[in-house]
Scaffold this motif. Structure first.
Motif, mmCIF file in Angstrom:
data_model
loop_
_atom_site.group_PDB
_atom_site.id
_atom_site.type_symbol
_atom_site.label_atom_id
_atom_site.label_comp_id
_atom_site.label_asym_id
_atom_site.label_seq_id
_atom_site.Cartn_x
_atom_site.Cartn_y
_atom_site.Cartn_z
ATOM 1 N N CYS A 4 -48.911 39.606 1.078
ATOM 2 C CA CYS A 4 -47.605 39.169 0.611
ATOM 3 C C CYS A 4 -47.350 39.698 -0.793
ATOM 4 O O CYS A 4 -48.263 39.750 -1.612
ATOM 5 C CB CYS A 4 -47.531 37.641 0.599
ATOM 6 S SG CYS A 4 -45.957 36.989 0.010
ATOM 7 N N VAL A 5 -46.110 40.073 -1.049
ATOM 8 C CA VAL A 5 -45.663 40.518 -2.367
ATOM 9 C C VAL A 5 -44.364 39.774 -2.660
ATOM 10 O O VAL A 5 -43.490 39.674 -1.792
ATOM 11 C CB VAL A 5 -45.425 42.041 -2.400
ATOM 12 C CG1 VAL A 5 -44.813 42.469 -3.709
ATOM 13 C CG2 VAL A 5 -46.713 42.794 -2.144
ATOM 14 N N ALA A 6 -44.263 39.254 -3.896
ATOM 15 C CA ALA A 6 -43.055 38.527 -4.269
ATOM 16 C C ALA A 6 -42.615 38.915 -5.668
ATOM 17 O O ALA A 6 -43.440 39.228 -6.525
ATOM 18 C CB ALA A 6 -43.304 37.021 -4.209
ATOM 19 N N ASP A 22 -49.616 39.545 10.044
ATOM 20 C CA ASP A 22 -49.235 39.631 11.455
ATOM 21 C C ASP A 22 -48.872 38.287 12.067
ATOM 22 O O ASP A 22 -48.263 38.239 13.123
ATOM 23 C CB ASP A 22 -50.378 40.247 12.275
ATOM 24 C CG ASP A 22 -50.631 41.689 11.903
ATOM 25 O OD1 ASP A 22 -49.692 42.346 11.404
ATOM 26 O OD2 ASP A 22 -51.771 42.162 12.105
ATOM 27 N N ASP A 23 -49.243 37.191 11.398
ATOM 28 C CA ASP A 23 -49.028 35.882 12.012
ATOM 29 C C ASP A 23 -47.575 35.418 11.957
ATOM 30 O O ASP A 23 -47.199 34.496 12.648
ATOM 31 C CB ASP A 23 -49.947 34.820 11.404
ATOM 32 C CG ASP A 23 -49.642 34.522 9.946
ATOM 33 O OD1 ASP A 23 -48.704 35.110 9.393
ATOM 34 O OD2 ASP A 23 -50.370 33.692 9.370
ATOM 35 N N GLY A 24 -46.740 36.054 11.135
ATOM 36 C CA GLY A 24 -45.319 35.732 11.095
ATOM 37 C C GLY A 24 -44.982 34.429 10.395
ATOM 38 O O GLY A 24 -43.852 33.984 10.432
ATOM 39 N N ASN A 25 -45.960 33.798 9.759
ATOM 40 C CA ASN A 25 -45.729 32.527 9.079
ATOM 41 C C ASN A 25 -45.448 32.780 7.601
ATOM 42 O O ASN A 25 -46.320 32.623 6.757
ATOM 43 C CB ASN A 25 -46.930 31.613 9.261
ATOM 44 C CG ASN A 25 -46.669 30.217 8.758
ATOM 45 O OD1 ASN A 25 -45.594 29.907 8.276
ATOM 46 N ND2 ASN A 25 -47.668 29.362 8.878
ATOM 47 N N THR A 26 -44.222 33.173 7.286
ATOM 48 C CA THR A 26 -43.883 33.482 5.894
ATOM 49 C C THR A 26 -43.703 32.224 5.060
ATOM 50 O O THR A 26 -43.758 32.297 3.831
ATOM 51 C CB THR A 26 -42.599 34.327 5.803
ATOM 52 O OG1 THR A 26 -41.528 33.605 6.404
ATOM 53 C CG2 THR A 26 -42.781 35.664 6.483
ATOM 54 N N LEU A 27 -43.520 31.081 5.692
ATOM 55 C CA LEU A 27 -43.335 29.843 4.949
ATOM 56 C C LEU A 27 -44.561 29.512 4.094
ATOM 57 O O LEU A 27 -44.421 29.066 2.954
ATOM 58 C CB LEU A 27 -43.017 28.689 5.898
ATOM 59 C CG LEU A 27 -42.666 27.363 5.241
ATOM 60 C CD1 LEU A 27 -41.438 27.534 4.345
ATOM 61 C CD2 LEU A 27 -42.419 26.304 6.289
#
Length: 143
Positions: A4-6, A22-27
């Motif tokens: 992740c990059v923010a 890959d898990d798609g859990n961006t929360l």
């Protein structure tokens, strides 16, 4: 591997967050980045209290979690850059280089005359540049 990059504005408003997991859990990455803001503020305020001028923009390891390590960087304009990685061994020189390249990409995106300062970065060019930077650092070193 970078997951992740923010980019967070000087008022702690999210400007950009991209998950490479890959898990798609961006929360969960939103939560990790949000928690890292407290650590960044603490590091900056501690340097002010100690009378040290924070000329070093690389903040280093902010905190480790069970699965990730969170690193931070702050610009002169108080824009914060956060990277979440799964790497257990990360060299400071590589991390500094990553954040310098990410900062340069941000400056290019923010310099766009159509970008409104303080608003989310929606530039496809910026997203592509971030992806290329992450790919260049995501390749494991040969053993």
């Amino acid at each position: 591997m970078i997951v992740c990059v923010a980019v967070v504005g000087h008022n702690n408003n999210p400007l950009y967050l991209q998950s490479f997991s890959d898990d798609g859990n961006t929360l969960k990455f939103h939560y990790i980045v949000h928690c890292s803001l407290d650590v960044i503020e603490e590091k900056v305020s501690n340097s002010r209290r100690a009378g040290v001028n924070l000329n070093e923009t690389f903040l280093g390891l902010l905190y480790p979690t069970e699965d990730f390590k969170v690193f931070g960087y702050i610009s002169n304009t108080k824009v914060k850059f956060v990277m979440v990685t799964t790497d257990q061994d990360s060299r400071d020189a590589d991390l500094r280089n990553f954040f310098r390249r990410l900062h340069a990409a941000y400056v290019d995106a923010a310099s766009n005359p159509f970008h409104v300062p303080g608003k989310r970065i929606t530039s496809a060019v910026f997203a592509e540049q971030v992806g290329n930077i992450v790919k260049s650092f995501g390749i494991p070193a040969p053993v």
